[in-house]
Design an enzyme around this catalytic site. Structure first.
Site, short mmCIF file in Angstrom:
data_model
loop_
_atom_site.label_atom_id
_atom_site.label_comp_id
_atom_site.label_asym_id
_atom_site.label_seq_id
_atom_site.Cartn_x
_atom_site.Cartn_y
_atom_site.Cartn_z
NE ARG A 52 -15.67 51.10 5.28
CZ ARG A 52 -15.61 50.69 6.54
NH1 ARG A 52 -16.11 51.44 7.49
NH2 ARG A 52 -15.07 49.53 6.85
NE ARG A 56 -2.05 53.69 1.69
CZ ARG A 56 -2.56 52.49 1.90
NH1 ARG A 56 -2.33 51.51 1.04
NH2 ARG A 56 -3.28 52.25 2.97
NE ARG A 105 -27.30 44.77 -0.04
CZ ARG A 105 -28.01 44.31 -1.07
NH1 ARG A 105 -29.30 44.62 -1.20
NH2 ARG A 105 -27.44 43.53 -1.97
NE ARG A 146 -15.94 40.66 2.16
CZ ARG A 146 -15.77 41.59 3.09
NH1 ARG A 146 -14.78 42.47 3.00
NH2 ARG A 146 -16.57 41.67 4.14
CD GLU A 162 -18.57 38.87 2.64
OE1 GLU A 162 -17.47 38.41 3.03
OE2 GLU A 162 -18.89 40.04 2.83
CE1 TYR A 173 -19.08 49.09 6.99
CE2 TYR A 173 -19.61 50.56 5.19
CZ TYR A 173 -18.98 49.44 5.66
OH TYR A 173 -18.26 48.68 4.78
CG ASP A 219 -14.32 49.86 10.85
OD1 ASP A 219 -14.91 48.90 10.32
OD2 ASP A 219 -13.71 50.72 10.21
#
Ligand code: FAD
Ligand code: UDP
Length: 384
Positions: A170, A174, A249, A279, A300, A348, A350
């Site tokens: 995912r 770069r 989860r 996070r 979190e 999973y 989006d």
């Protein structure tokens, strides 16, 4: 026809709207007291728009999905950037030229950085299968250990060797200075949050929304009133957990309110395994067009989902895939129900993909109706 749509998240709302616009009646049920499912946003007493179930950034490559969401609310341009702390130092993620130069204390240009990372990459891994394979193949041991091994162990609760490569795939790597978290051409956050957008999708005279109402699939009276059910809840719950509970989860969010600015960034990841949370999200930075004197952050924590917890991330390891296959076969032989969405297909997904797939499912159902054929159990294969 009269449809029962179970779940008022993006999946349920989009299907309800499409069916209503085609002349059908849709009753939408949700156990929660609000629409928008996990994308729900609400204004907090600090004035900040809070992403109640975790940070949600809209991003897509699908032009038609972008057009669709823009019909129902104002989308504000937003480029998501993430910082990551490893061994007390802050870097930018996904791994990019800045991250590489900072981490290895170098001053590479793009070509040098690429050659350097290739020299670190484990090229003996030709076909990465596990999360760890993917990391070692594309960024090499040092970056993998610094940014991915610890975070992933905390997030998923298993050794990254057991997780599929697709989870890490995912994230891009770069060799330029672009530190934008996503590659997609359309990236935005709704001006007034996601909930008014989903409410606007559901705002149609042929749609009736029943909040704080659990739809019980085993109740014949509930089924009797409707010609067809579209189920966006957990697929295992529909079959009363006949083949055991699918693993998820769940997340615990611990809020903290203060004056001013807490961390200067919307999301900071904590990659070391000895920091118990994954996070910290500072919600006001998702709306840079707003100004707030106070702030609210969410720390979190990830853990295995219990029976009464909110299922967030489908785990989909070998054991769960075997269970899922049983449910999928059972669903294919069940009549009068179509399964869609993140929980309905145990994937999973989006937001943009749930909208895209809900549009596909609606089209498939309407085509079957026109041909007087039975409606499909799935419009995509959940096993893929
Ligand atoms: P959901 O939103 O889960 O909605 C399903 C609804 O069904 C729920 O409201 C539930 O209460 C209801 N329901 C279940 N069973 C019953 C029943 N028996 N009776 C009545 N109601 C029932 N996507 C992005 O594009 N960008 C992001 O940045 C992003 N961040 C995320 C962060 C986190 C922490 C998580 C967990 C997900 C994130 N996502 C993101 C994914 C996004 O949340 C999902 O794509 C989206 O919520 C899926 O919508 P859905 O309608 O399929 O499912
Ligand atoms: N990941 C990681 N370190 C990070 C960020 C992500 O190891 O700092 C891994 C982790 O396993 C996560 C996956 O990459 O589940 C995908 O990250 P993404 O940000 O897409 O996760 P989400 O926002 O959906 O939780």
């Amino acid at each position: 026809m009269r449809f029962a749509i179970v779940g008022a998240g993006f999946s349920g709302a989009v299907v309800a709207r499409e069916l209503a616009e085609a002349g059908h009646l849709a009753d939408v049920f949700d156990t929660r007291d609000h629409v928008a499912g996990n994308c729900h946003t609400a204004r907090h007493e600090t004035g900040v728009m809070v992403h109640t179930y975790g940070p949600h950034i809209f991003h897509t490559q699908h032009e038609h999905v972008w057009q669709y969401i823009n019909r129902f609310g104002e989308m504000m341009p937003y480029r998501h950037k993430v910082k990551a702390i490893s061994q007390d130092t802050m870097y930018s993620l996904p791994v990019n030229l800045k991250t590489i130069n900072q981490f290895f204390d170098q001053d590479f240009d793009a070509q040098q950085a690429e050659a350097f990372i290739q020299s670190k990459a484990d090229t003996t891994i030709t076909n990465p299968v596990s999360f760890e394979d993917q990391g070692l193949r594309f960024v090499g041991r040092e970056l993998y250990d610094a940014f991915f091994a610890g975070y992933t162990a905390k997030q998923w609760g298993v050794d990254p060797k057991e997780l599929p490569a697709s989870i890490l795939a995912r994230l891009p790597v770069r060799f330029n200075d672009d530190d934008s978290y996503f590659n997609h051409p359309y990236q935005a956050i709704p001006k007034d949050g996601y909930t008014p957008i989903v409410a606007a999708i559901l705002n149609h005279p042929s749609i009736k929304v029943h909040l704080s109402t659990r739809f019980d699939p085993s109740s014949h009276s509930a089924f009797g009133e409707f010609d067809h059910v579209v189920w966006t809840g957990p697929i295992d719950a529909f079959f009363n957990f006949e083949f055991g509970r699918l693993g998820y989860r769940t997340l615990d969010f611990v809020p903290e309110i203060s004056d001013g600015d807490y961390q200067g960034h919307p999301v900071v990841n904590y990659c070391d395994v000895d920091v118990p949370y994954t996070r910290i999200t500072e919600h006001k930075h998702f709306a840079p067009w707003e100004d707030h004197a106070r702030t609210i952050v969410y720390r979190e924590f990830s853990r295995l989902c219990g029976e009464t917890d909110t299922p967030y991330y489908p785990i989909r390891l070998v054991k769960e895939k075997e269970q899922l296959l049983n449910y999928v076969q059972r669903a294919r032989s069940a009549k009068g129900v179509t399964f869609i969405g993140r929980l309905g297909t145990y994937r999973y997904l989006d937001m943009d993909v749930t909208i895209h797939e809900a549009l596909l499912a609606s089209k498939a159902m309407l085509e079957c109706l026109a041909k007087q054929q039975p409606m499909p159990s799935f419009s995509v294969d959940p096993m893929v």
